[in-house]
Design a protein around this motif. Structure first.
Motif, PDB file in Angstrom:
ATOM      1  N   TYR A  58       0.623  -1.195  -0.002  1.00  0.00           N
ATOM      2  CA  TYR A  58      -0.062  -0.059   0.149  1.00  0.00           C
ATOM      3  C   TYR A  58       0.699   1.326  -0.028  1.00  0.00           C
ATOM      4  CZ  TYR A  58      -2.863  -3.605   1.858  1.00  0.00           C
ATOM      5  OH  TYR A  58      -3.487  -4.967   1.866  1.00  0.00           O
ATOM      6  N   GLU A  73      -2.270   3.930  -2.378  1.00  0.00           N
ATOM      7  CA  GLU A  73      -3.121   3.082  -2.950  1.00  0.00           C
ATOM      8  C   GLU A  73      -2.956   1.609  -2.506  1.00  0.00           C
ATOM      9  OE1 GLU A  73      -5.337   4.319  -4.701  1.00  0.00           O
ATOM     10  OE2 GLU A  73      -4.568   6.501  -5.127  1.00  0.00           O
ATOM     11  N   TRP A 123      -3.455  -0.899  -4.274  1.00  0.00           N
ATOM     12  CA  TRP A 123      -2.817  -1.894  -5.418  1.00  0.00           C
ATOM     13  C   TRP A 123      -1.585  -1.226  -5.698  1.00  0.00           C
ATOM     14  CZ3 TRP A 123      -6.983   1.226  -6.190  1.00  0.00           C
ATOM     15  CH2 TRP A 123      -6.934   2.616  -6.909  1.00  0.00           C
ATOM     16  N   ARG A 124      -0.827  -0.550  -4.939  1.00  0.00           N
ATOM     17  CA  ARG A 124       0.644  -0.162  -5.182  1.00  0.00           C
ATOM     18  C   ARG A 124       1.423  -0.802  -3.888  1.00  0.00           C
ATOM     19  NH1 ARG A 124       2.442   5.041  -8.260  1.00  0.00           N
ATOM     20  NH2 ARG A 124       1.628   4.690 -10.224  1.00  0.00           N
ATOM     21  N   ASP A 170       2.644  -2.058  -9.502  1.00  0.00           N
ATOM     22  CA  ASP A 170       1.250  -1.630  -9.444  1.00  0.00           C
ATOM     23  C   ASP A 170       0.481  -2.584 -10.066  1.00  0.00           C
ATOM     24  OD1 ASP A 170      -1.472  -0.562  -9.942  1.00  0.00           O
ATOM     25  OD2 ASP A 170      -0.711   1.349  -9.782  1.00  0.00           O
ATOM     26  N   TRP A 223      -2.884  -2.840 -10.130  1.00  0.00           N
ATOM     27  CA  TRP A 223      -4.511  -2.288 -10.388  1.00  0.00           C
ATOM     28  C   TRP A 223      -5.193  -3.099 -11.222  1.00  0.00           C
ATOM     29  CZ3 TRP A 223      -6.986  -0.018 -14.357  1.00  0.00           C
ATOM     30  CH2 TRP A 223      -8.187   0.417 -14.223  1.00  0.00           C
TER      31      TRP A 223
END
Length: 201
Positions: free
Chosen positions: A132, A152, A154-155, A174, A176
């Motif tokens: 995160y 984030e 997804w990071r 990442d 995502w």
């Protein structure tokens, strides 16, 4: 299996070292290991799953288990000399030793995110990174940790390095779009991590 681990080997207990070819010798370890650090030709540590820490004082001819009192997966490893080192791991775990790993003490990281990479410039100033977009920093040897970045979901950051007390880089990925769309990310700081710029492009 989580991508945050870059497992170097799965080695099984053997009656003795086994030559693998090319000058490499399989040494006696039975646990899944993910990071290794040597401070000189003789003294080294390796860490891995389920709180595994092993230490050698003879260049890897023999290894001994060091007990950290935890079962968390251990991911990041940093030593500034033969006595003082830190480990980062699952669930915001940070461990510190002042005696070469005979005793490991848990430090409060202030995060529950999995921590993957850790680095120290000296005995006081260090950073750790993880899921995160988590970046945490200490100026007192890990007695207190401050969050410098968290973002984030997804990071994920895998490693961090500082060239000096001001200039640092953190790298990761990442995901995502899922595994098929994962791509590398990088951040750069010129002020000791007080601010981070996206340097992915």
């Amino acid at each position: 299996m989580r991508k945050i681990f870059l497992w170097m080997a799965v080695l099984f207990l053997l009656p003795g070292g086994r030559v693998l070819g090319g000058g490499w010798i399989c040494q006696n370890q039975s646990n899944l290991l993910g990071r290794v650090k040597f401070v000189d030709a003789q003294n080294g540590w390796a860490i891995g799953k389920c709180g595994t820490i092993v230490h050698t004082k003879d260049g890897g001819l023999t290894w001994e288990i060091q007990n950290c009192g935890m079962r968390a997966d251990l991911n990041g490893l940093c030593f500034v000399d033969s006595l003082r080192g830190w480990i980062a791991g699952q669930g915001g775990t940070i461990l510190k030793t002042k005696d070469g790993g005979k005793y490991w003490e848990k430090q409060e990281s202030g995060t529950n995110s999995a921590l993957v990479g850790i680095t120290f410039k000296d005995t006081c100033n260090g950073w750790a990174v993880g899921d995160y977009e988590t970046i945490i920093h200490t100026t007192d040897g890990g007695n207190t940790w401050m969050t410098q970045m968290s973002g984030e979901s997804w990071r994920h950051l895998l490693d961090i390095c500082f060239a000096d007390s001001l200039n640092g880089w953190a790298v990761g990925y990442d995901d995502w779009g899922g595994d098929d769309w994962a791509y590398g990310i990088a951040y750069h700081s010129t002020d000791g991590g007080e601010s981070w710029e996206d340097a992915s492009d």
